[in-house]
Design a protein around this motif. Structure first.
Motif, PDB file in Angstrom:
ATOM      1  N   GLY A 266      -6.315   5.252  -7.594  1.00 28.33           N
ATOM      2  CA  GLY A 266      -4.871   5.322  -7.812  1.00 28.33           C
ATOM      3  C   GLY A 266      -4.350   4.198  -8.680  1.00 28.33           C
ATOM      4  O   GLY A 266      -5.034   3.231  -8.987  1.00 28.33           O
ATOM      5  N   THR A 267      -3.124   4.342  -9.082  1.00 27.60           N
ATOM      6  CA  THR A 267      -2.425   3.342  -9.877  1.00 27.60           C
ATOM      7  C   THR A 267      -0.941   3.694  -9.842  1.00 27.60           C
ATOM      8  O   THR A 267      -0.535   4.584  -9.093  1.00 27.60           O
ATOM      9  N   VAL A 268      -0.142   3.059 -10.641  1.00 26.34           N
ATOM     10  CA  VAL A 268       1.300   3.315 -10.638  1.00 26.34           C
ATOM     11  C   VAL A 268       1.617   4.503 -11.543  1.00 26.34           C
ATOM     12  O   VAL A 268       1.160   4.558 -12.688  1.00 26.34           O
ATOM     13  N   TYR A 269       2.371   5.452 -11.004  1.00 25.51           N
ATOM     14  CA  TYR A 269       2.860   6.592 -11.787  1.00 25.51           C
ATOM     15  C   TYR A 269       4.301   6.311 -12.173  1.00 25.51           C
ATOM     16  O   TYR A 269       5.123   5.972 -11.323  1.00 25.51           O
ATOM     17  N   VAL A 270       4.603   6.465 -13.454  1.00 24.86           N
ATOM     18  CA  VAL A 270       5.932   6.167 -13.989  1.00 24.86           C
ATOM     19  C   VAL A 270       6.888   7.296 -13.640  1.00 24.86           C
ATOM     20  O   VAL A 270       6.551   8.479 -13.783  1.00 24.86           O
ATOM     21  N   GLY A 271       8.077   6.949 -13.196  1.00 23.22           N
ATOM     22  CA  GLY A 271       9.098   7.948 -12.884  1.00 23.22           C
ATOM     23  C   GLY A 271       9.616   8.595 -14.156  1.00 23.22           C
ATOM     24  O   GLY A 271      10.083   7.917 -15.070  1.00 23.22           O
ATOM     25  N   GLY A 272       9.526   9.923 -14.231  1.00 19.00           N
ATOM     26  CA  GLY A 272       9.950  10.648 -15.426  1.00 19.00           C
ATOM     27  C   GLY A 272      11.339  11.251 -15.305  1.00 19.00           C
ATOM     28  O   GLY A 272      11.761  12.003 -16.168  1.00 19.00           O
ATOM     29  N   GLY A 273      12.043  10.949 -14.207  1.00 16.89           N
ATOM     30  CA  GLY A 273      13.378  11.497 -14.026  1.00 16.89           C
ATOM     31  C   GLY A 273      13.361  12.763 -13.201  1.00 16.89           C
ATOM     32  O   GLY A 273      12.309  13.259 -12.785  1.00 16.89           O
ATOM     33  N   LYS A 274      14.531  13.313 -12.959  1.00 20.92           N
ATOM     34  CA  LYS A 274      14.672  14.510 -12.139  1.00 20.92           C
ATOM     35  C   LYS A 274      14.083  15.718 -12.849  1.00 20.92           C
ATOM     36  O   LYS A 274      14.334  15.946 -14.017  1.00 20.92           O
ATOM     37  N   LEU A 275      13.295  16.476 -12.102  1.00 20.69           N
ATOM     38  CA  LEU A 275      12.675  17.681 -12.662  1.00 20.69           C
ATOM     39  C   LEU A 275      13.671  18.825 -12.602  1.00 20.69           C
ATOM     40  O   LEU A 275      14.132  19.204 -11.535  1.00 20.69           O
ATOM     41  N   ILE A 276      14.003  19.373 -13.748  1.00 25.12           N
ATOM     42  CA  ILE A 276      14.972  20.469 -13.808  1.00 25.12           C
ATOM     43  C   ILE A 276      14.305  21.801 -13.527  1.00 25.12           C
ATOM     44  O   ILE A 276      14.814  22.635 -12.804  1.00 25.12           O
TER      45      ILE A 276
ATOM     46  N   TRP B 149       5.285  10.926 -12.829  1.00 25.92           N
ATOM     47  CA  TRP B 149       5.687  11.805 -11.741  1.00 25.92           C
ATOM     48  C   TRP B 149       7.156  12.118 -11.916  1.00 25.92           C
ATOM     49  O   TRP B 149       7.901  11.370 -12.550  1.00 25.92           O
ATOM     50  N   PHE B 150       7.578  13.263 -11.400  1.00 28.75           N
ATOM     51  CA  PHE B 150       8.949  13.698 -11.621  1.00 28.75           C
ATOM     52  C   PHE B 150       9.824  13.164 -10.497  1.00 28.75           C
ATOM     53  O   PHE B 150      10.064  13.824  -9.490  1.00 28.75           O
ATOM     54  N   GLY B 151      10.280  11.934 -10.695  1.00 31.74           N
ATOM     55  CA  GLY B 151      11.148  11.240  -9.754  1.00 31.74           C
ATOM     56  C   GLY B 151      11.780  10.066 -10.472  1.00 31.74           C
ATOM     57  O   GLY B 151      11.637   9.896 -11.680  1.00 31.74           O
ATOM     58  N   VAL B 152      12.440   9.197  -9.699  1.00 29.64           N
ATOM     59  CA  VAL B 152      13.227   8.139 -10.312  1.00 29.64           C
ATOM     60  C   VAL B 152      12.469   6.830 -10.444  1.00 29.64           C
ATOM     61  O   VAL B 152      12.424   6.229 -11.505  1.00 29.64           O
ATOM     62  N   ASN B 153      11.814   6.364  -9.378  1.00 26.12           N
ATOM     63  CA  ASN B 153      11.158   5.058  -9.409  1.00 26.12           C
ATOM     64  C   ASN B 153       9.673   5.192  -9.704  1.00 26.12           C
ATOM     65  O   ASN B 153       9.078   6.245  -9.509  1.00 26.12           O
ATOM     66  N   ASP B 154       9.073   4.093 -10.166  1.00 23.03           N
ATOM     67  CA  ASP B 154       7.627   4.048 -10.339  1.00 23.03           C
ATOM     68  C   ASP B 154       6.991   3.877  -8.968  1.00 23.03           C
ATOM     69  O   ASP B 154       7.417   3.017  -8.191  1.00 23.03           O
ATOM     70  N   ILE B 155       5.959   4.679  -8.657  1.00 24.41           N
ATOM     71  CA  ILE B 155       5.327   4.601  -7.347  1.00 24.41           C
ATOM     72  C   ILE B 155       3.805   4.616  -7.479  1.00 24.41           C
ATOM     73  O   ILE B 155       3.270   5.206  -8.411  1.00 24.41           O
ATOM     74  N   PRO B 156       3.088   3.950  -6.536  1.00 24.97           N
ATOM     75  CA  PRO B 156       1.626   4.011  -6.565  1.00 24.97           C
ATOM     76  C   PRO B 156       1.130   5.330  -5.983  1.00 24.97           C
ATOM     77  O   PRO B 156       1.634   5.808  -4.973  1.00 24.97           O
ATOM     78  N   ALA B 157       0.151   5.931  -6.641  1.00 26.90           N
ATOM     79  CA  ALA B 157      -0.422   7.196  -6.164  1.00 26.90           C
ATOM     80  C   ALA B 157      -1.781   7.379  -6.815  1.00 26.90           C
ATOM     81  O   ALA B 157      -2.118   6.710  -7.786  1.00 26.90           O
ATOM     82  N   GLY B 158      -2.568   8.318  -6.277  1.00 22.36           N
ATOM     83  CA  GLY B 158      -3.870   8.623  -6.841  1.00 22.36           C
ATOM     84  C   GLY B 158      -4.174  10.093  -6.698  1.00 22.36           C
ATOM     85  O   GLY B 158      -3.832  10.703  -5.692  1.00 22.36           O
TER      86      GLY B 158
END
Length: 199
Positions: free
Chosen positions: A50-60, A33-42
């Motif tokens: 659902g499971t944990v989505y890895v933070g991919g950083g700020k979306l430009i 997901w395009f954010g900073v922290n890893d978060i659970p989502a489905g």
């Protein structure tokens, strides 16, 4: 029937934070997901548990997402930039086979703690094609960095398989059994000019 939960609709009417999620159906499944922290989502109807989505950083910037129209659609590149060469090499070595993997992109609203307010709503689907890497020459004392991109196409076309130029009646019937829209297509392919209804 609520396709989108009422609390998400209400949040979208006001000031809100959107979470954009990317799921690639590799083995194991890649979830970013395009954010900073890893978060659970489905993903709604795709990954309901659902499971944990890895933070991919700020979306430009979000690439323009197109659907298949008349057998053609452009490829879309999801890009990560600013990766140091050592990390980039590890990423490329650890990537599972992605060619032909289903790719879903979805979104949902985030609460004040940047957590999803509901299941991710899928808004676009594509097929993974290939991974690109590019590196620019370092300027001055700056370190060299890599830009990694995942190319995704819509429909059934990939770069090695050109878009279909003929959509047959059988293909249309597989999607919609009662639709006779493509019934005369075979005659057109043979050069016959069928008589179309005049309303």
């Amino acid at each position: 029937m609520d396709w989108i939960p009422p609390n998400i609709i209400e949040a979208m009417r006001g000031s809100h934070q959107l979470g954009i999620f990317l799921r690639v159906d590799t083995d194991p499944v890649l979830r970013v997901w395009f954010g900073v922290n890893d978060i659970p989502a489905g993903f709604d109807s795709i990954d309901p548990d659902g499971t944990v989505y890895v933070g991919g950083g700020k979306l430009i910037g979000v690439p323009t997402l197109e659907v298949l129209v008349n057998g053609t659609a452009d490829s879309v590149d999801f890009t990560v930039s600013g990766v140091d060469p050592q990390t980039g090499a590890k990423m490329l070595d650890s990537i599972p086979d992605i060619r032909g993997a289903a790719v879903q992109m979805g979104l949902t609203t985030l609460d004040d703690y940047f957590q999803p307010m509901g299941a991710v709503v899928p808004i676009w689907a594509g097929t993974a094609s290939h991974v690109n890497e590019a590196s620019e020459a370092a300027q001055g004392e700056s370190s060299p960095t890599l830009t990694l991109a995942l190319s995704v196409v819509t429909g059934e076309s990939t770069r090695s398989r050109p878009a279909r130029v003929l959509w047959s009646d059988a293909m249309q019937k597989s999607l919609s059994p009662t639709d006779d829209f493509c019934k005369q297509v075979q005659r057109l392919a043979r050069g016959v000019q069928p008589v179309w209804p005049n309303y």
